[in-house]
Design an enzyme around this catalytic site. Sequence first.
Site, PDB file in Angstrom:
ATOM      1  N   ARG A  44     -15.380   3.374  -4.927  1.00 36.49           N
ATOM      2  CA  ARG A  44     -14.022   2.818  -4.940  1.00 36.49           C
ATOM      3  C   ARG A  44     -14.012   1.511  -5.744  1.00 36.49           C
ATOM      4  O   ARG A  44     -13.105   1.244  -6.525  1.00 36.49           O
ATOM      5  CB  ARG A  44     -13.508   2.574  -3.505  1.00 36.49           C
ATOM      6  CG  ARG A  44     -13.230   3.868  -2.720  1.00 36.49           C
ATOM      7  CD  ARG A  44     -12.498   3.609  -1.413  1.00 36.49           C
ATOM      8  NE  ARG A  44     -13.302   2.880  -0.443  1.00 36.49           N
ATOM      9  CZ  ARG A  44     -14.147   3.442   0.431  1.00 36.49           C
ATOM     10  NH1 ARG A  44     -14.280   4.758   0.477  1.00 36.49           N
ATOM     11  NH2 ARG A  44     -14.835   2.694   1.275  1.00 36.49           N
ATOM     12  N   LYS A 134       2.396  -6.716  -0.943  1.00 34.12           N
ATOM     13  CA  LYS A 134       3.226  -5.506  -0.914  1.00 34.12           C
ATOM     14  C   LYS A 134       3.281  -4.934   0.490  1.00 34.12           C
ATOM     15  O   LYS A 134       2.287  -4.985   1.232  1.00 34.12           O
ATOM     16  CB  LYS A 134       2.626  -4.452  -1.849  1.00 34.12           C
ATOM     17  CG  LYS A 134       3.390  -3.129  -1.797  1.00 34.12           C
ATOM     18  CD  LYS A 134       2.692  -2.009  -2.547  1.00 34.12           C
ATOM     19  CE  LYS A 134       2.262  -0.927  -1.601  1.00 34.12           C
ATOM     20  NZ  LYS A 134       1.774   0.279  -2.279  1.00 34.12           N
ATOM     21  N   GLU A 175       9.123  -2.885  -0.626  1.00 35.13           N
ATOM     22  CA  GLU A 175       9.125  -1.479  -1.072  1.00 35.13           C
ATOM     23  C   GLU A 175       9.737  -0.551  -0.012  1.00 35.13           C
ATOM     24  O   GLU A 175       9.050  -0.109   0.899  1.00 35.13           O
ATOM     25  CB  GLU A 175       7.687  -1.038  -1.385  1.00 35.13           C
ATOM     26  CG  GLU A 175       7.630   0.401  -1.889  1.00 35.13           C
ATOM     27  CD  GLU A 175       6.219   0.852  -2.291  1.00 35.13           C
ATOM     28  OE1 GLU A 175       5.267   0.048  -2.172  1.00 35.13           O
ATOM     29  OE2 GLU A 175       6.077   1.999  -2.698  1.00 35.13           O
ATOM     30  N   LYS A 217      10.876  -3.040  -4.882  1.00 35.76           N
ATOM     31  CA  LYS A 217      10.164  -1.868  -5.429  1.00 35.76           C
ATOM     32  C   LYS A 217      10.777  -0.597  -4.833  1.00 35.76           C
ATOM     33  O   LYS A 217      10.281  -0.074  -3.834  1.00 35.76           O
ATOM     34  CB  LYS A 217       8.676  -1.982  -5.097  1.00 35.76           C
ATOM     35  CG  LYS A 217       7.855  -0.782  -5.556  1.00 35.76           C
ATOM     36  CD  LYS A 217       6.371  -1.083  -5.553  1.00 35.76           C
ATOM     37  CE  LYS A 217       5.549   0.146  -5.829  1.00 35.76           C
ATOM     38  NZ  LYS A 217       4.151  -0.155  -6.124  1.00 35.76           N
TER      39      LYS A 217
HETATM   40  P1  13P Z   1       3.310   5.610  -6.675  1.00 39.77           P
HETATM   41  O1  13P Z   1       3.800   5.061  -8.001  1.00 39.77           O
HETATM   42  O2  13P Z   1       2.159   6.543  -6.826  1.00 39.77           O
HETATM   43  O3  13P Z   1       4.434   6.138  -5.850  1.00 39.77           O
HETATM   44  O4  13P Z   1       2.693   4.387  -5.894  1.00 39.77           O
HETATM   45  C1  13P Z   1       3.340   3.193  -5.870  1.00 39.77           C
HETATM   46  C2  13P Z   1       3.012   2.485  -4.637  1.00 39.77           C
HETATM   47  O5  13P Z   1       2.616   1.345  -4.667  1.00 39.77           O
HETATM   48  C3  13P Z   1       3.185   3.185  -3.360  1.00 39.77           C
HETATM   49  O6  13P Z   1       3.147   2.296  -2.296  1.00 39.77           O
END
Ligand code: 13P
Length: 332
Positions: A44, A134, A175, A217
Amino acid sequence: MSTCRQIAARMVGPGKGVLAADESIATMSSRLVGAGVEPTAEHRRQYRELLASTPGLVDGVSGIIFADETLHQHFSDGRPFAEAVLALGILPGIKVDTGAKPFTGRPGETITEGLDGLAERLDGYAELGAAFAKWRAVITIADRLPTRAAIRVNAHALARYAAACQQAGIVPIVEPEVLMTGDHSRHRCAEVTAEVHGVLLTELAELAVDLAGIVLKPNMVIEGVDHAERSTPEQVAESTVDVLRALPTDLAGVAFLSGGQAPERATANLAAMQHLPTPWPLTFSFGRALVDPALAAWAGDPARVGAGQAALAERVAANAAAVRRRSELQPA
Ligand code: 13P
């Protein structure tokens, strides 16, 4: 201007987006297995170093979101990840939610956890160099879903997270993801996304979150993966911007997730949006749509690090070019 406002403006600056490389250990491990790579901490780490050290990444990427594990790991030369990417001119970020867990009493829905001890954890991440964070809330569309309860509890958690981040001097990426899973239409996605944003804005206002110091987001407004008809980029762009128009003008910017769209489709949709006037920049914060080609090209082979980086660079360049066009299309 507050530190959060300055950082948020930089994250969505002209021609730049944010790379989401923050998959949890479980998700990252299953993606490695899918690519034929043994899912160890070292693999990873190698994969994240491959991404972060891609030559020229800074030309299209303002920040990289990392997982907790990565922020405690080091580049091969011994420097911690945050220090190494900062030296490249890229802001390090950190995913601070602890995942979407089943929402008791609401089958098929989730509530994102991670508020306990968040203030202390944010202080620790700031010490490790994190400039932004995030938190991902997940909303599912189905016959009787989402429930108002799921929207409210998730929006409330996002707002508490955002307020805690700004208190710690860390920019929150907020998000609220309405999933593409299902056979719903683009119109239904628009209805749900608009409702989610409405509730979220109320929660953010109640906690006095400074919108100029956050990056939103959202999902693009798009049909479910099992829907019969496929929207064009122009349709996705128009529906998405229609929904976003309800957002206040002082928001720092919008950086979309890709949500499982094919990389080229996500880029085409993002490009189509640049033609539509908005008071805030519209950029990318893709995960899969940026990194999937890189993971497939690398497949754990040390001799193919360059191929993996070339695949990432190609996707970043395409998306950065799309958002850079905005300044030509919409002169200030
Ligand atoms: P994806 O663009 O693959 O949807 O991932 C963005 C992301 O940060 C999901 O939490």
